[in-house]
Enzyme design. Structure first.
Site, short mmCIF file in Angstrom:
data_model
loop_
_atom_site.label_atom_id
_atom_site.label_comp_id
_atom_site.label_asym_id
_atom_site.label_seq_id
_atom_site.Cartn_x
_atom_site.Cartn_y
_atom_site.Cartn_z
N LYS A 177 0.86 -1.18 0.00
CA LYS A 177 0.00 0.00 0.00
C LYS A 177 0.90 1.24 0.00
CE LYS A 177 -1.49 2.81 3.03
NZ LYS A 177 -1.43 4.08 2.24
N GLU A 252 9.87 2.15 10.57
CA GLU A 252 10.91 3.16 10.29
C GLU A 252 10.18 4.49 10.31
OE1 GLU A 252 12.96 5.91 9.21
OE2 GLU A 252 12.48 5.25 7.17
N CYS A 285 13.45 11.91 6.61
CA CYS A 285 13.43 11.62 8.04
C CYS A 285 14.82 11.69 8.65
CB CYS A 285 12.79 10.26 8.30
SG CYS A 285 13.51 8.92 7.32
N GLU A 385 9.36 17.24 14.36
CA GLU A 385 9.84 17.02 12.99
C GLU A 385 9.05 17.93 12.05
OE1 GLU A 385 11.09 13.23 10.26
OE2 GLU A 385 9.13 13.14 11.22
#
Length: 484
Positions: A177, A252, A285, A385
């Site tokens: 997906k 992750e 990231c 973030e």
């Protein structure tokens, strides 16, 4: 684009099929805010069909020889390289990577991972002795079963190849997906796998959102493993959703990388760090978004980073050149603008950039490359973030304080160290709580695993460890070494 690309079909059991029920979603080009394609969001029936196809294909696929599986992946690599232009076009239009960067870095990342997996796989021992002390006890590495793979929009092929390729090599069957924001590249990738002639059901693709297909895969009793890359918030939700079926969950997640710049760092350290922060419009990231600078070098570093920001051009993804493109969506643009404003409101000094669109831009989700100085590590911009081209610079006085600031974050993905003192480099690297440390601009070697600790998740993707992630280990005693 006058005519939208019709990408409503899913790839299930070796063919492109219509969704069980219509549920259209437009894919928006972030460079111009115009729809470029229409996809379908899958429902439970679509997910069930894909999982059933993967489950039916697993017994035969799991018994194929490693040589046979390797042959399929080598064919996939050949098609991937031949059709690189198609993939670069899809990535530029779905998530805004500039066309040159899309071809070189975005497509190139996937190519590199496939090659590294092929190398690691050729050397992989599926059955090996536990050790000299136990010569008849063997460790056998075996496929897990049906694996659900949920991938993000920021580096589409980087993440798809880090999951699909080792799963196939391991002997697992797959339901992918991709991000519903940036699904076109994964649909091109599905075409590669179809052309490579994989047996039907080994690879399946269902588009959908996290609340729909993502949750359906995470809770499905016939899915043995979920591998997810994305936000920490979503990773937590997936872990909870998967708990009832006790499937393997590999995450992750986000990061807030610290880049420690000591006063004796090389002349290019600050330039390198700022450019890395702004690369891919900050949508990485592992970006070094917190630059920690020793106080004696601090003022010069702020000045240098601000100059890098001012010299970083921002333009459409559909032109050649060394520039950054838009961020992926209006939602992301709004979030970044809010965080830039929070930095101003909380007292950080704006050294470059700031809120609003870049000069001369009136549409598209473009963000001004922004540098904040005099940031405290408890400020919002130092803890959250941002996922945009925003750099926070924090002064420190000594090594101990630098390590303390770097580790004072819920995340632990990648940290960076810049110093000419080898002993200090090594010492600091061992004290930093992160899955990856990069020093003095040297990239980690091919086959290194990618992953973190703490709220960055604990995945280990890539190379030998990335292969092992998609297998279970079995320990067997009394093995007849002579019988083979």
């Amino acid at each position: 684009m006058d005519t939208l690309l019709d990408k409503r079909k899913f790839y299930i059991d070796g063919q492109w099929v219509d969704p069980a029920r219509a549920n259209d979603l437009e894919v928006v080009d972030p460079s111009n805010e115009e729809a470029v394609a229409v996809i379908s969001l899958g429902g439970q029936e679509d997910t069930d069909a894909a999982v059933a196809a993967a489950k039916a294909a697993f017994p035969a696929w799991s018994r194929t020889s490693p040589t046979e599986r390797l042959g399929y992946v080598e064919k996939i690599l050949e098609i991937y390289e031949r059709r690189a232009g198609d993939m670069a076009w899809a990535i530029s239009h779905e998530m805004g990577a500039p066309q040159d960067m899309s071809l070189a870095a975005q497509v190139g990342a996937g190519r590199g991972h496939i090659k590294n997996f092929i190398k690691a796989f050729k050397e992989f021992e599926f059955i090996r002795p536990l050790g000299d002390h136990a010569p008849t006890t063997m460790v056998a590495w075996e496929p897990i079963g049906v694996v659900g793979l949920i991938t993000p929009w920021n580096w589409p092929m980087n993440q798809v190849t880090l999951k699909v390729i080792p799963a196939l090599l391991a002997g697992d069957t797959v339901v992918l997906k991709p991000s519903e924001i940036a699904p076109l590249s994964s649909m091109v990738f599905a075409e590669y796998l179809d052309e490579a002639g994989l047996p039907k059901g080994v690879f399946n693709l269902v588009n959908g959102d996290g609340a729909g297909v993502g949750t359906q895969l995470s809770t499905h009793e016939d899915v043995e493993m979920i591998s997810f890359t994305g936000s920490t918030r979503a990773g937590i939700a997936i872990s909870k959703a998967a708990a009832d079926t006790l499937k393997k969950v590999v995450l992750e997640l986000g990061g807030k990388g610290a880049n420690i710049v000591f006063a004796d760092a090389d002349d290019k350290a600050v330039i390198r760090g700022a450019q890395h922060c702004f690369n891919n419009s900050g949508q990485s990231c592992n970006a070094p978004t917190r630059m920690l600078v020793e106080r004696s070098a601090y003022d010069r570093a702020v000045e240098t980073a601000a100059k890098v920001a001012e010299e970083t051009s921002v333009a459409t993804a559909h032109q050649s050149g060394n520039h950054i493109g838009p961020v992926v969506s209006k939602q992301q643009w709004d979030k970044i603008q809010g965080l830039i404003q929070a930095g101003i409101d909380e007292g950080a000094r704006l050294a470059a950039g700031g809120p609003g669109l870049p000069e001369g831009v009136n549409r598209g989700y473009f963000v001004r490359p922004t540098v904040f100085a005099d940031v405290r590590n408890d400020m919002t911009i130092a803890q959250q973030e941002i996922f945009g081209p925003v750099l926070s610079i924090i002064p420190f006085d000594d090594e101990e304080q630098a390590v303390a600031i770097a580790n004072d974050t819920p995340y632990g993905l990648t940290n960076y160290v810049q110093t000419q003192d080898g002993a200090k480099r090594n010492r600091v690297a061992r004290q930093l709580r992160a899955g990856m440390i990069e020093m003095n601009g040297e990239s980690r070697g091919a086959g290194s695993a990618f992953g973190g600790v703490k709220m960055s998740g604990r995945a280990r993707e890539g190379g030998v460890m990335g292969l092992e992630e998609f297998m279970d280990s079995k320990f067997i005693s009394g093995w007849d070494r002579d019988a083979g």
